[in-house]
Structure formats: structure tokens, C-alpha cells
Design an enzyme around this catalytic site. Structure first.
Site, PDB file in Angstrom:
ATOM      1  N   LYS A  22       0.851  -1.204   0.000  1.00 24.26           N
ATOM      2  CA  LYS A  22       0.000   0.000   0.000  1.00 24.26           C
ATOM      3  C   LYS A  22       0.878   1.242   0.000  1.00 24.26           C
ATOM      4  O   LYS A  22       0.664   2.163  -0.790  1.00 24.26           O
ATOM      5  CB  LYS A  22      -0.882   0.003   1.247  1.00 24.26           C
ATOM      6  N   ASN A  23       1.898   1.253   0.847  1.00 27.89           N
ATOM      7  CA  ASN A  23       2.686   2.477   1.029  1.00 27.89           C
ATOM      8  C   ASN A  23       3.701   2.694  -0.067  1.00 27.89           C
ATOM      9  O   ASN A  23       4.420   3.694  -0.058  1.00 27.89           O
ATOM     10  CB  ASN A  23       3.346   2.488   2.410  1.00 27.89           C
ATOM     11  N   ARG A  92      -5.742   9.993   3.998  1.00 21.69           N
ATOM     12  CA  ARG A  92      -4.882  10.966   4.636  1.00 21.69           C
ATOM     13  C   ARG A  92      -3.602  11.188   3.836  1.00 21.69           C
ATOM     14  O   ARG A  92      -3.085  12.296   3.735  1.00 21.69           O
ATOM     15  CB  ARG A  92      -4.533  10.448   6.056  1.00 21.69           C
ATOM     16  N   CYS A 116      -5.782  12.100  11.289  1.00 22.67           N
ATOM     17  CA  CYS A 116      -6.437  10.813  11.053  1.00 22.67           C
ATOM     18  C   CYS A 116      -6.576  10.169  12.431  1.00 22.67           C
ATOM     19  O   CYS A 116      -6.287  10.782  13.459  1.00 22.67           O
ATOM     20  CB  CYS A 116      -5.590   9.951  10.116  1.00 22.67           C
ATOM     21  N   ARG A 121      -1.630  14.820  11.700  1.00 19.36           N
ATOM     22  CA  ARG A 121      -0.662  14.345  10.699  1.00 19.36           C
ATOM     23  C   ARG A 121      -0.122  15.593   9.975  1.00 19.36           C
ATOM     24  O   ARG A 121      -0.563  15.941   8.901  1.00 19.36           O
ATOM     25  CB  ARG A 121      -1.314  13.377   9.725  1.00 19.36           C
ATOM     26  N   PRO A 122       0.783  16.331  10.636  1.00 15.63           N
ATOM     27  CA  PRO A 122       1.267  17.590  10.055  1.00 15.63           C
ATOM     28  C   PRO A 122       1.985  17.357   8.725  1.00 15.63           C
ATOM     29  O   PRO A 122       2.494  16.255   8.474  1.00 15.63           O
ATOM     30  CB  PRO A 122       2.245  18.108  11.109  1.00 15.63           C
ATOM     31  N   ILE A 123       1.990  18.378   7.888  1.00 13.64           N
ATOM     32  CA  ILE A 123       2.769  18.291   6.638  1.00 13.64           C
ATOM     33  C   ILE A 123       3.719  19.474   6.519  1.00 13.64           C
ATOM     34  O   ILE A 123       4.116  19.864   5.417  1.00 13.64           O
ATOM     35  CB  ILE A 123       1.840  18.209   5.398  1.00 13.64           C
ATOM     36  N   ASP A 124       4.119  20.010   7.667  1.00 13.51           N
ATOM     37  CA  ASP A 124       5.021  21.175   7.644  1.00 13.51           C
ATOM     38  C   ASP A 124       6.331  20.872   6.918  1.00 13.51           C
ATOM     39  O   ASP A 124       6.869  21.720   6.193  1.00 13.51           O
ATOM     40  CB  ASP A 124       5.295  21.666   9.072  1.00 13.51           C
ATOM     41  N   LEU A 125       6.827  19.650   7.052  1.00 22.62           N
ATOM     42  CA  LEU A 125       8.093  19.305   6.375  1.00 22.62           C
ATOM     43  C   LEU A 125       7.894  19.213   4.857  1.00 22.62           C
ATOM     44  O   LEU A 125       8.766  19.590   4.074  1.00 22.62           O
ATOM     45  CB  LEU A 125       8.647  17.987   6.918  1.00 22.62           C
ATOM     46  N   ASP A 305       3.946   0.583  12.111  1.00 23.59           N
ATOM     47  CA  ASP A 305       2.736  -0.073  11.590  1.00 23.59           C
ATOM     48  C   ASP A 305       2.635  -1.523  12.022  1.00 23.59           C
ATOM     49  O   ASP A 305       1.554  -2.115  11.978  1.00 23.59           O
ATOM     50  CB  ASP A 305       2.709   0.010  10.060  1.00 23.59           C
ATOM     51  N   ARG A 397      -8.666  -0.465   4.148  1.00 25.26           N
ATOM     52  CA  ARG A 397      -7.692   0.488   3.610  1.00 25.26           C
ATOM     53  C   ARG A 397      -6.355  -0.192   3.322  1.00 25.26           C
ATOM     54  O   ARG A 397      -5.592   0.267   2.480  1.00 25.26           O
ATOM     55  CB  ARG A 397      -7.448   1.627   4.616  1.00 25.26           C
TER      56      ARG A 397
HETATM   57  C1  EPZ Z   1       4.014   6.893   6.146  1.00 27.77           C
HETATM   58  O1  EPZ Z   1       3.203   7.913   6.698  1.00 27.77           O
HETATM   59  C2  EPZ Z   1       3.113   5.675   6.028  1.00 27.77           C
HETATM   60  N1  EPZ Z   1       1.997   5.972   5.134  1.00 27.77           N
HETATM   61  C3  EPZ Z   1       2.576   5.292   7.404  1.00 27.77           C
HETATM   62  O2  EPZ Z   1       1.802   4.107   7.256  1.00 27.77           O
HETATM   63  C4  EPZ Z   1       3.767   4.988   8.316  1.00 27.77           C
HETATM   64  O3  EPZ Z   1       3.305   4.679   9.594  1.00 27.77           O
HETATM   65  C5  EPZ Z   1       4.689   6.212   8.359  1.00 27.77           C
HETATM   66  O4  EPZ Z   1       5.110   6.577   7.028  1.00 27.77           O
HETATM   67  C6  EPZ Z   1       5.931   5.961   9.191  1.00 27.77           C
HETATM   68  O5  EPZ Z   1       6.642   4.895   8.652  1.00 27.77           O
HETATM   69  C7  EPZ Z   1       2.210   5.940   3.790  1.00 27.77           C
HETATM   70  O6  EPZ Z   1       3.320   5.719   3.332  1.00 27.77           O
HETATM   71  C8  EPZ Z   1       1.022   6.199   2.924  1.00 27.77           C
HETATM   72  P1  EPZ Z   1       5.999  10.281   8.252  1.00 27.77           P
HETATM   73  P2  EPZ Z   1       3.751   9.443   6.728  1.00 27.77           P
HETATM   74  O7  EPZ Z   1       5.877  11.547   7.482  1.00 27.77           O
HETATM   75  O8  EPZ Z   1       4.523   9.727   5.505  1.00 27.77           O
HETATM   76  C9  EPZ Z   1       5.917  13.576  11.661  1.00 27.77           C
HETATM   77  C10 EPZ Z   1      -0.089   2.732   7.542  1.00 27.77           C
HETATM   78  O9  EPZ Z   1      -0.710   2.255   8.505  1.00 27.77           O
HETATM   79  N2  EPZ Z   1       5.812  14.558  10.570  1.00 27.77           N
HETATM   80  O10 EPZ Z   1       7.218   9.441   8.067  1.00 27.77           O
HETATM   81  O11 EPZ Z   1       2.605  10.315   7.061  1.00 27.77           O
HETATM   82  C11 EPZ Z   1       4.669  12.728  11.777  1.00 27.77           C
HETATM   83  O12 EPZ Z   1       3.698  13.372  12.576  1.00 27.77           O
HETATM   84  C12 EPZ Z   1       0.399   4.172   7.582  1.00 27.77           C
HETATM   85  O13 EPZ Z   1       0.196   2.098   6.492  1.00 27.77           O
HETATM   86  C13 EPZ Z   1       5.854  15.917  10.864  1.00 27.77           C
HETATM   87  O14 EPZ Z   1       5.952  16.312  12.023  1.00 27.77           O
HETATM   88  O15 EPZ Z   1       4.732   9.360   7.977  1.00 27.77           O
HETATM   89  C14 EPZ Z   1       5.187  11.470  12.427  1.00 27.77           C
HETATM   90  O16 EPZ Z   1       5.284  11.668  13.821  1.00 27.77           O
HETATM   91  C15 EPZ Z   1       0.115   4.832   8.917  1.00 27.77           C
HETATM   92  N3  EPZ Z   1       5.760  16.814   9.848  1.00 27.77           N
HETATM   93  C16 EPZ Z   1       6.606  11.334  11.879  1.00 27.77           C
HETATM   94  O17 EPZ Z   1       6.952  12.627  11.342  1.00 27.77           O
HETATM   95  C17 EPZ Z   1       5.640  16.417   8.534  1.00 27.77           C
HETATM   96  O18 EPZ Z   1       5.592  17.291   7.639  1.00 27.77           O
HETATM   97  C18 EPZ Z   1       6.751  10.321  10.758  1.00 27.77           C
HETATM   98  O19 EPZ Z   1       5.773  10.616   9.797  1.00 27.77           O
HETATM   99  C19 EPZ Z   1       5.587  15.042   8.263  1.00 27.77           C
HETATM  100  C20 EPZ Z   1       5.689  14.128   9.286  1.00 27.77           C
END
Ligand code: EPZ
Length: 416
Positions: A22-23, A92, A116, A121-125, A305, A397
Site C-alpha cells: 500500500k505504502n 490521509r 487521522c 498528521r502535520p505536513i510542515d516538512l 505499523d 484500507r
Molecule cells: C508513512 O506515513 C506511512 N503511510 C505510514 O503508514 C507509516 O506509519 C509512516 O510513514 C511511518 O513509517 C504511507 O506511506 C502512505 P511520516 P507518513 O511523514 O509519511 C511527523 C499505515 O498504517 N511529521 O514518516 O505520514 C509525523 O507526525 C500508515 O500504512 C511531521 O511532524 O509518515 C510522524 O510523527 C500509517 N511533519 C513522523 O513525522 C511532517 O511534515 C513520521 O511521519 C511530516 C511528518
């Protein structure tokens, strides 16, 4: 609303060919916008998140064909750059479309993806990476208006090795003039698969799998054919099910190194784990012993996960295991449901303390998120008696043919 009914306590035996990731398929579907040509993507799992991504691509004007596990995207007909709120809310991780739409059209309008079940689920980065590349992004009223007359390659340093931010930066950098270097990039196998797809389209991307990904942008892209990697989190879920219920199961198609944190833990918990390059076999008597503290981390650490299903397996057995969830704030919603089956779990913030109990009892359960739902299924397979699990839209999902897969292993499971 349908429910899954499981009569637990049966050993699981057999081999599971693991579904496509999925990811991995979600960012690759977004990346299919970049070329403006035809992308043939094999091994796509049949999931609601995939359907949501296809709906976004169709909304943007792409022509989509689906035959079995192959999705063909013709993005030559793309004629929009906006993603409406109802499509953003479906999934999301739709934030990944931001970089792709911006790269292809020079502008993008979408609503903030919001949180979610796992928490904010911030996207600031994501946004700071795109701004570094030259995008102008206005955040107003829960929406994002982005424009980029031209994107310019640069150095991007991620404060967190965010999977989504790495992917968005890679996609936007493909359209940027010059070289982009992403430092502290996420190292997940799904990032490597995305790089493989982009290179198949003619892009010049290298370094995925390490913490430095380099993209030489503005290279003309063309049609591509790609096979999505297997889903390591599904594989981890099936292994946790075998560990919890007892029996002997094989999972095929996932490189052993992608499962190491999970297989190491289950071996320490008393399972007999045998690994070949693309196949893992697990033998268990269904009673696990405690393991040293488990902290979730970015790849190659213990995957967040896999945390819920592995925790569920450790609720039945001996000893006390401490889990520390470092990625998401609200990862423990399943623990209350497990407690209704007799599990002994105490949660304090990001820490969960699991004390093994001799046995679990079936109960009426409600999934509250995707991997928490998987935890309930694992526990129900190990429990005595019948469990009924609702909230299946969460499971749909991420797990295709969940009941068929488990039934093929000998589980007494139906969806009604
Ligand atoms: C991906 O989510 C996966 N989803 C998630 O799988 C997985 O748990 C996660 O990576 C961690 O491995 C998909 O790939 C579609 P991150 P993502 O950005 O990209 C923080 C599942 O069940 N953060 O690596 O959203 C964030 O809050 C899902 O299959 C910021 O602060 O994860 C988290 O604490 C759930 N600002 C950490 O970083 C940002 O701009 C890691 O998040 C982005 C992230």
C-alpha cells in the site's frame, strides 16, 4: 455494517503470497502524473486507499484502466490541478499528490489533509521542502494554494526522516531545474520502490534507501512499466497472527531484511523463525514470552505499523513487555479493545506495558484505525471463543482479501 466473525484457538498452517505494498503503490500512483505518458503498474493491491488515489487521478483528468492487479494510468489528458476536499478526506496520505501536481502543472490547490485516527498528521516538512524548491504556498481556510513558475534544484534537509515529505520532495525535484539533494531522507523500502519507478520513467534519481537522495531534475520523462514491491507490514501482520494462534506459516515475496526487526522480536519471544531471501517461515506454540523494550522508529528500526499486531501477539503468554511508540500520538486505541478480551495492558502516554496472560476470550470488538484493527484480528485468532469485529472500513484500507487469506491458513473466519 459488515463484521468479521472469528472462532479463535485454531492453529494456522500454510503459505501466504504477500500483496503489493500500500505504502509503495500510493506514491507511485501520484508519480504517474509526472511523465504525461502511460504508466503500467503491476501488483497493485485491491484496497480502498488505492481506489481513493485512482479517484483523484481521474478527477485530475487522467485515463485509468484496471485489469486484475495492473493499473494503467494515462496522464497525458490531465487538465486540472485541484483536489476537492471530499477526495482529500478519503485518504490521509493524499498529501503526496501535492508535489506531483505542482511538478506537472506548476500549481496545485488542495485542502489540508487533516489528521487521522492516529492523531495530527502535520505536513510542515512537506511544505518547507516544496518552498525550498521555489514553490509559493498559501495556507488559507484549511486549504492550500500552491504555485511555482519554475522549481529550482537545491539542498533540502529534513528535520525528521519523514516518508511523505521525502516522497513529495522527490516528485517535485523531478521537475526542478538542476540538482536537488534531500538530506536526512527516509530510508524505507517504499522510497526505493518509488525511485525505481521514477528511473523507469527516465528520471535521474539515486540514493534512495540511504539518508541522501539526489535528483537531477527537468529530464524528459516517458512511459514506464513497474511492479510494486510486496507489503512488509502485511507480512508482519501474518507472522504476528501465526505467532499468536500457534502453527506454522510462511510469508513469501518480502526480502528478509525488510522484516528483520519483527522476525528478531518474534524469535526472542520464543518462535522458531527460518529466513530465506524472499521467504520467512515461523513456527509457534501460541504462547510467547516477554521481550526487551520495543521502541518504534523509522526504517530500518521497528516499524510503527507492525506495533499493534505484534503487541496483540504478546498479550497471550508470560512476562512483561514495554512498548514505546515514537511516531504517532494515538497509536494505542486498540488496547482498550484488547483489554475486553482479557489482555493486561497499561498505557501511559507513548508507553504501553503488556503483561502476558494465560489466555484471551473472544469478544465484540470495534476497530478504530487500520493497524489497530489488525491487532484485534490477531488477538481474536488466538482467543478462545467467538469474536465479532466491526469498523472494517479501516481494515479495507490496507488488507486485501483479509478473510480469504486467513481462511487459507486454517482460521475459522467469515465476513457477514
Ligand atoms: C508513512 O506515513 C506511512 N503511510 C505510514 O503508514 C507509516 O506509519 C509512516 O510513514 C511511518 O513509517 C504511507 O506511506 C502512505 P511520516 P507518513 O511523514 O509519511 C511527523 C499505515 O498504517 N511529521 O514518516 O505520514 C509525523 O507526525 C500508515 O500504512 C511531521 O511532524 O509518515 C510522524 O510523527 C500509517 N511533519 C513522523 O513525522 C511532517 O511534515 C513520521 O511521519 C511530516 C511528518
Amino acid at each position: 455494517m459488515s463484521v468479521i466473525v472469528i472462532s479463535g484457538g485454531r492453529r494456522l498452517e500454510g503459505c501466504v503470497p504477500v500483496q503489493g505494498s500500500k505504502n509503495s503503490v500510493l506514491p507511485i500512483l501520484a508519480a504517474s502524473l509526472l511523465s504525461g505518458c502511460v504508466s503500467v503498474i503491476h501488483n497493485c493491491p485491491d484496497l480502498s486507499d488505492v481506489a481513493a488515489s485512482v479517484a483523484i487521478l481521474e478527477h485530475l483528468g487522467c485515463r485509468i484502466a484496471r485489469e486484475g492487479d495492473t493499473i494503467t494510468v494515462d496522464s497525458s489528458t490531465l487538465d486540472r490541478c485541484d483536489i476537492p476536499e471530499h477526495l482529500m478526506r478519503e485518504m490521509r496520505s493524499s498529501a503526496i499528490f501535492l508535489g506531483a501536481v505542482l511538478a506537472r502543472t506548476g500549481e496545485a490547490r488542495l485542502s489540508m489533509p487533516g489528521g487521522c485516527e492516529l492523531g495530527p498528521r502535520p505536513i510542515d516538512l512537506h511544505l518547507s521542502a516544496l518552498r525550498r524548491l521555489g514553490a509559493e504556498i498559501a495556507e488559507q481556510g484549511g486549504g492550500l494554494r500552491c504555485s511555482a513558475r519554475s522549481l529550482q534544484g537545491c539542498d533540502i534537509s529534513l528535520t525528521i526522516p519523514s516518508v511523505g515529505a521525502t516522497e513529495n520532495a522527490m516528485l517535485a525535484a523531478c521537475a526542478a531545474r538542476g540538482r536537488t539533494a534531500i538530506y536526512n531522507a527516509a530510508r524505507e523500502p517504499e522510497i526505493v520502490d518509488l525511485q525505481r519507478f521514477l528511473c523507469a520513467c527516465g528520471a535521474k534519481v539515486r540514493g534512495a534507501g540511504s539518508d541522501l537522495v539526489v535528483i537531477d531534475g527537468s529530464v524528459p520523462l516517458h512511459s514506464a512499466e513497474h511492479r510494486v514491491i510486496a507489503d512488509r507490514i502485511c507480512a508482519a501482520t501474518w507472522l504476528a497472527a501465526g505467532a499468536a494462534a500457534g502453527g506454522e506459516i510462511e510469508v513469501e515475496g518480502v526480502p528478509r531484511e525488510q522484516l528483520l526487526p519483527v522476525t528478531d522480536l518474534l524469535a526472542q519471544a520464543g518462535c522458531d523463525v527460518r529466513e530465506e531471501s524472499q521467504r520467512v517461515t515461523l513456527i509457534s506454540d501460541g504462547y510467547l514470552r516477554a521481550v526487551p523494550p520495543v521502541r518504534t522508529a523509522s526504517y530500518p528500526g521497528f516499524p510503527t505499523d507492525a506495533h499493534p499486531p505484534v503487541m496483540a501477539a504478546l498479550t497471550k503468554g508470560t512476562g512483561t513487555t514495554v512498548f514505546v511508540e515514537m511516531m504517532f500520538e494515538n497509536r494505542y486505541r486498540h488496547t482498550q479493545e484488547l483489554a475486553r478480551m482479557g489482555a493486561d495492558i497499561r498505557v501511559e502516554g507513548r508507553v504501553a506495558v503488556v503483561c502476558g496472560v494465560p489466555g484471551l476470550q473472544g469478544a465484540r470488538l470495534e476497530a478504530a484505525d487500520l493497524r489497530g484493527g489488525a491487532a484485534l484480528v490477531v488477538a481474536a485468532l488466538a482467543a478462545e471463543g467467538e469474536s465479532r469485529i466491526g469498523g472494517l472500513h479501516h481494515l479495507d484500507r490496507g488488507y486485501e482479501r483479509l478473510t480469504e487469506t486467513l481462511r487459507s491458513l486454517g482460521a475459522d473466519i467469515v465476513r457477514v
